[in-house]
Design a protein around this motif. Structure first.
Motif, PDB file in Angstrom:
ATOM      1  N   HIS A 109     -39.664   4.675  -0.916  1.00 61.25           N
ATOM      2  CA  HIS A 109     -39.391   5.099   0.462  1.00 61.25           C
ATOM      3  C   HIS A 109     -40.345   6.219   0.826  1.00 61.25           C
ATOM      4  O   HIS A 109     -40.354   7.290   0.205  1.00 61.25           O
ATOM      5  N   ASP A 111     -41.223   8.924   3.534  1.00 62.39           N
ATOM      6  CA  ASP A 111     -40.598   9.620   4.653  1.00 62.39           C
ATOM      7  C   ASP A 111     -41.525   9.623   5.864  1.00 62.39           C
ATOM      8  O   ASP A 111     -42.750   9.467   5.726  1.00 62.39           O
ATOM      9  N   THR A 118     -39.578   9.004  -1.965  1.00 62.66           N
ATOM     10  CA  THR A 118     -38.540   8.820  -2.974  1.00 62.66           C
ATOM     11  C   THR A 118     -38.748   7.456  -3.612  1.00 62.66           C
ATOM     12  O   THR A 118     -38.892   6.451  -2.908  1.00 62.66           O
ATOM     13  N   LYS A 332     -24.503   5.890  -0.882  1.00 60.56           N
ATOM     14  CA  LYS A 332     -24.979   7.139  -0.289  1.00 60.56           C
ATOM     15  C   LYS A 332     -26.506   7.253  -0.448  1.00 60.56           C
ATOM     16  O   LYS A 332     -27.214   7.693   0.463  1.00 60.56           O
ATOM     17  N   LEU A 333     -26.987   6.851  -1.600  1.00 60.87           N
ATOM     18  CA  LEU A 333     -28.439   6.888  -1.838  1.00 60.87           C
ATOM     19  C   LEU A 333     -29.170   5.939  -0.896  1.00 60.87           C
ATOM     20  O   LEU A 333     -30.140   6.327  -0.241  1.00 60.87           O
ATOM     21  N   TRP A 334     -28.701   4.697  -0.802  1.00 56.48           N
ATOM     22  CA  TRP A 334     -29.371   3.729   0.066  1.00 56.48           C
ATOM     23  C   TRP A 334     -29.287   4.143   1.528  1.00 56.48           C
ATOM     24  O   TRP A 334     -30.258   3.937   2.288  1.00 56.48           O
ATOM     25  N   ALA A 335     -28.172   4.718   1.924  1.00 55.28           N
ATOM     26  CA  ALA A 335     -28.033   5.162   3.319  1.00 55.28           C
ATOM     27  C   ALA A 335     -29.074   6.214   3.668  1.00 55.28           C
ATOM     28  O   ALA A 335     -29.543   6.281   4.817  1.00 55.28           O
ATOM     29  N   SER A 336     -29.465   7.030   2.701  1.00 55.05           N
ATOM     30  CA  SER A 336     -30.443   8.082   2.960  1.00 55.05           C
ATOM     31  C   SER A 336     -31.842   7.512   3.203  1.00 55.05           C
ATOM     32  O   SER A 336     -32.731   8.220   3.699  1.00 55.05           O
ATOM     33  N   LEU A 337     -32.043   6.238   2.871  1.00 55.78           N
ATOM     34  CA  LEU A 337     -33.370   5.616   3.040  1.00 55.78           C
ATOM     35  C   LEU A 337     -33.444   4.750   4.287  1.00 55.78           C
ATOM     36  O   LEU A 337     -34.509   4.199   4.591  1.00 55.78           O
ATOM     37  N   ARG A 338     -32.349   4.616   5.008  1.00 55.30           N
ATOM     38  CA  ARG A 338     -32.355   3.753   6.191  1.00 55.30           C
ATOM     39  C   ARG A 338     -32.925   4.473   7.414  1.00 55.30           C
ATOM     40  O   ARG A 338     -32.828   5.675   7.522  1.00 55.30           O
TER      41      ARG A 338
END
Length: 338
Positions: A109, A111, A118, A332-338
């Motif tokens: 990912h 940013d 990440t 929670k981890l995957w949500a941070s990459l959306r």
């Protein structure tokens, strides 16, 4: 014609010839590197049956030659394939040449701004619900429950690997990059090797790697063995290997940053040839110009701004040798990459 005029004319012809040869060589090199890249049309295969792409503001209108590199957030599925096709891959990996699996899987990912990233490793032993995937021969695979994550690539290639990752993460994969055994080893050699520090002794009969704890400068074959080492470190699980792979990713980024490729055209070509010759990408990255544009957008990304993590997992209730996603931490981890 005077001697001075003859000498100047000869020098001019020689220079012109050298420039023409240089242009021809550059043209051939570009064609060769571009032709190296293999691609899969994942977007067409999956259609709209996937997570939505984030809405981004349009870039200012500029000409193609002056257009700045893109800076939007990006998600890339990077697979290390244990393909046995080809003599070099068989020598490095052994085994049957009729199939391949995703030996390594990372969701990269980038940013917004592309100055930090990440890298999320997905254990290949993770049990997942593998969705129905379209096949190039027509038809589709059936849905499989409690299937090993790396089986997606084995049964449906890159398309199924992408669809499986998107189904378990609900994160749209903007691009796909696959690297094979031989290409990875060639890349490390073209960079002059890579320096890695290991925290414990490694003695793995399967990968044929023996290292004492400490700092080592590895060539391509040794670096590949380190990336594949599993039984000779820790508890022998895939999680131990992932830690070594994450060390290797950081070490490679540092090696690339410390190697001034632009002042060494021969090495730059060897690196480019190793990279393009080992790649399978989606059609959005299947040319040298597109890969170069991606690389230009990452000039502000340094190794210390790359965070490596592993998808949270716990032992599978049905099989102690397998893992499942640990919730709600994984979501929670995957949500941070959306």
């Amino acid at each position: 014609m005077g001697r001075r005029s003859w000498v100047l004319k000869a020098a001019g012809l020689t220079l012109a010839g050298a420039l023409l040869l240089g242009a021809a060589a550059a043209g051939w090199a570009y064609w060769h590197l571009n032709d190296n890249i293999k691609s899969v049309d994942i977007d067409s295969a999956l259609g709209d049956d996937r997570p939505a792409q984030p809405v981004t503001a349009p870039s200012p209108s500029t000409s193609a030659t002056t257009s700045p590199p893109p800076t939007g957030a990006l998600n890339i599925l990077v697979l290390g394939s244990d393909s046995r096709s080809g003599k070099e891959n068989r020598e490095l990996g052994g085994g049957d040449s009729s199939g391949a699996r995703s030996d390594t899987a990372m969701v990269v990912h980038l940013d917004a701004g592309r100055t930090s990233a990440t890298v999320v490793s997905v254990p290949r032993d993770t049990l997942v619900t593998r969705p129905s995937c379209p096949l190039t021969s027509g038809g589709s695979t059936t849905v499989a429950y409690n299937a090993m994550f790396n089986s997606a690539y084995a049964v449906g290639g890159p398309v199924c690997a992408v669809k499986t990752v998107e189904s378990i993460t609900n994160v749209r994969m903007d691009h796909y990059i696959e690297v094979d055994f031989a290409g990875f080893a060639k890349l490390v050699d073209a960079l002059g090797g890579v320096t890695v520090t290991t925290d414990e002794n490694i003695d793995d009969e399967d990968s044929h790697l023996k290292l004492k704890a400490g700092t080592h400068h590895l060539d391509g074959t040794e670096a590949l063995a380190l990336a594949r080492t599993r039984h000779g470190v820790g508890d022998g699980s895939d999680l131990g290997r992932i830690k070594l792979q994450q060390k290797l990713v950081k070490a490679l980024l540092e090696q690339i940053a410390s190697t001034d490729l632009l002042t060494d055209p021969a090495r730059l070509y060897r690196v480019a040839d190793a990279v393009t010759g080992s790649l399978t990408t989606d059609t959005g990255l299947d040319s040298l110009s597109e890969l170069t544009r991606l690389g230009q957008s990452l000039t502000g990304l340094t190794a210390d701004r790359v965070k490596t993590v592993t998808m949270p997992v716990l032992p599978a209730p049905s099989n102690a040798n397998r893992v499942v996603a640990k919730e709600p931490a994984a979501e929670k981890l995957w949500a941070s990459l959306r």
